[in-house]
Design a protein around this motif. Structure first.
Motif, PDB file in Angstrom:
ATOM      1  N   GLU A 160       0.833  -1.196   0.000  1.00 31.57           N
ATOM      2  CA  GLU A 160       0.000   0.000   0.000  1.00 31.57           C
ATOM      3  C   GLU A 160       0.872   1.253   0.000  1.00 31.57           C
ATOM      4  O   GLU A 160       1.967   1.261   0.574  1.00 31.57           O
ATOM      5  N   VAL A 162       0.766   5.621   0.679  1.00 34.49           N
ATOM      6  CA  VAL A 162      -0.008   6.672   1.338  1.00 34.49           C
ATOM      7  C   VAL A 162      -0.703   7.510   0.273  1.00 34.49           C
ATOM      8  O   VAL A 162      -0.057   8.000  -0.658  1.00 34.49           O
ATOM      9  N   LYS A 163      -2.015   7.698   0.430  1.00 36.45           N
ATOM     10  CA  LYS A 163      -2.794   8.423  -0.578  1.00 36.45           C
ATOM     11  C   LYS A 163      -3.266   9.784  -0.085  1.00 36.45           C
ATOM     12  O   LYS A 163      -3.583  10.665  -0.863  1.00 36.45           O
ATOM     13  N   GLU A 164      -3.341   9.979   1.239  1.00 34.49           N
ATOM     14  CA  GLU A 164      -3.860  11.230   1.780  1.00 34.49           C
ATOM     15  C   GLU A 164      -2.886  11.817   2.782  1.00 34.49           C
ATOM     16  O   GLU A 164      -2.216  11.098   3.515  1.00 34.49           O
ATOM     17  N   LYS A 165      -2.836  13.151   2.799  1.00 41.75           N
ATOM     18  CA  LYS A 165      -1.941  13.828   3.737  1.00 41.75           C
ATOM     19  C   LYS A 165      -2.394  13.654   5.185  1.00 41.75           C
ATOM     20  O   LYS A 165      -1.633  13.908   6.113  1.00 41.75           O
ATOM     21  N   ASP A 166      -3.641  13.216   5.385  1.00 40.69           N
ATOM     22  CA  ASP A 166      -4.133  12.972   6.739  1.00 40.69           C
ATOM     23  C   ASP A 166      -3.348  11.862   7.433  1.00 40.69           C
ATOM     24  O   ASP A 166      -3.442  11.693   8.649  1.00 40.69           O
ATOM     25  N   TYR A 167      -2.605  11.084   6.639  1.00 39.27           N
ATOM     26  CA  TYR A 167      -1.765  10.028   7.213  1.00 39.27           C
ATOM     27  C   TYR A 167      -0.785  10.613   8.229  1.00 39.27           C
ATOM     28  O   TYR A 167      -0.416   9.964   9.202  1.00 39.27           O
ATOM     29  N   ARG A 180      -4.970   8.067  12.872  1.00 37.11           N
ATOM     30  CA  ARG A 180      -4.799   6.726  12.309  1.00 37.11           C
ATOM     31  C   ARG A 180      -4.090   5.854  13.328  1.00 37.11           C
ATOM     32  O   ARG A 180      -3.432   6.338  14.240  1.00 37.11           O
ATOM     33  N   ASN A 183       1.688   2.622  12.815  1.00 39.47           N
ATOM     34  CA  ASN A 183       2.237   1.579  11.955  1.00 39.47           C
ATOM     35  C   ASN A 183       3.245   0.745  12.760  1.00 39.47           C
ATOM     36  O   ASN A 183       3.587   1.069  13.895  1.00 39.47           O
ATOM     37  N   ARG A 290       3.440  10.106  12.243  1.00 36.60           N
ATOM     38  CA  ARG A 290       2.231  10.645  12.880  1.00 36.60           C
ATOM     39  C   ARG A 290       2.664  11.769  13.793  1.00 36.60           C
ATOM     40  O   ARG A 290       3.406  11.559  14.739  1.00 36.60           O
TER      41      ARG A 290
END
Length: 331
Positions: A160, A162-167, A180, A183, A290
């Motif tokens: 996978e 990362v698709k969004e900056k919210d990560y 989130r 990890n 994070r």
């Protein structure tokens, strides 16, 4: 050309740091061996002591060959083997394991700053020895049920991205921000932070109850509270993600108030643990994506640095801080 180039400043500094740490460890091993009530633990400690003595002798030989004075380090005057048992239930191996963990980092760093082949070989061999006993100590503690593994995780079935900056977001200042889950890299550093501080807390509590100097005693109690606070904060992070919090079933300080080590040695040992804490916290921060975790780690770093600075002042005041070799003053 001479057969061997003169020692560089970084090589002399690496040898000096190594000598300080290894002579301290030898003295502590001598006490732990004397008080060990488990035959397997005693064998591990005795074997490590014998192998370490060889390396300390090699460092002394290098100093003599270079015409340099050998550091004082820590001697028989810094250990009192007749003192009652200060720790029980596996603490000796827990301590040696954590100190080997510190040593692995020190040797790796020192290797990057050395150039002469004999110094490189010395540090490489020391690294191998440290890794060997780290594995032995870890397996011993696992077999005895005194070492808690990090949380298990389901194996990933796909890659996978990362698709969004919210990560990256998890601001503790905004209660409506959805955090989130951590990890596996982040969990690894949190788990290690809790584990290391639990051992450090037990160590420094033992130091606190037997230190002779009142200022030193107060300093150690303050350190125990600092470690306790870090464990609490990191544990809450694990709980928020429904993860099991690592705890240890052993390694407690006894009721003894008779010191097995000099205040000087215990202060240096605490200083070494503070340096390790600063380094490992910085590493954990660097690998976290994070943003609430680096903020929390930053507070830990500040608190540990200020605590270590206070300890350095106490050591200087009492004449316990040996000075590393200095560069020539040109002015």
């Amino acid at each position: 050309m001479p057969e061997k180039a003169p020692l560089t400043s970084s090589e002399l500094g690496s040898l000096w740091l190594t000598y300080q740490e290894k002579t301290m460890l030898l003295r502590m091993l001598e006490y732990f061996i004397e008080k060990a009530d488990d035959d397997q633990a005693k064998q591990i400690l005795s074997s490590l002591h014998s192998e370490l003595e060889v390396f300390v002798s090699k460092i002394i030989s290098i100093y003599e060959q270079e015409g340099a004075v050998t550091p004082t380090g820590y001697t028989s005057q810094d250990v009192f083997k007749d003192a009652p048992k200060l720790y029980d239930n596996g603490f000796d191996i827990m301590f040696v394991r954590l100190l080997n963990e510190i040593s692995m980092g020190l040797h790796a760093l020192n290797l990057t700053m050395t150039f002469r082949e004999d110094i490189n070989i010395l540090l490489t061999d020391l690294t191998a020895l440290t890794q060997k006993y780290y594995r032995i100590c870890s397996q011993y503690l696992l077999d005895k049920g005194l070492l808690v593994r990090a949380p298990f995780v389901s194996m990933p079935k796909s890659v996978e991205f990362v698709k969004e900056k919210d990560y990256l977001s998890a601001s503790s200042l905004n209660p409506f921000t959805q955090k989130r889950t951590f990890n596996t890299v982040e969990v690894a550093h949190i788990h290690k932070g809790i584990e290391s501080n639990l051992t450090g807390m037990q160590m420094i509590l033992g130091f606190a109850q037997c230190a002779k100097d009142n200022e030193v005693k107060k300093f150690f109690f303050e350190g125990a509270e600092l470690a306790k606070g870090i464990v609490k904060e990191l544990s809450e992070l694990m709980i928020q993600d429904d993860l099991p919090v690592p705890q240890t079933a052993g390694g407690n300080a006894t009721k003894s108030t008779e010191a097995p080590f000099s205040d000087k040695l215990m202060m240096y040992c605490t200083s070494l643990f503070c340096s390790f804490s600063l380094g490992s916290t910085s590493l954990g921060t660097a690998f976290s994506l994070r943003n609430d975790l680096p903020a929390k780690m930053g507070i830990f770093t500040k608190d540990v640095f200020e605590y270590a600075h206070k300890g350095a002042k106490i050591m200087i005041k009492n004449g316990w801080m040996e000075e590393p070799p200095q560069m020539i003053t040109r002015k």
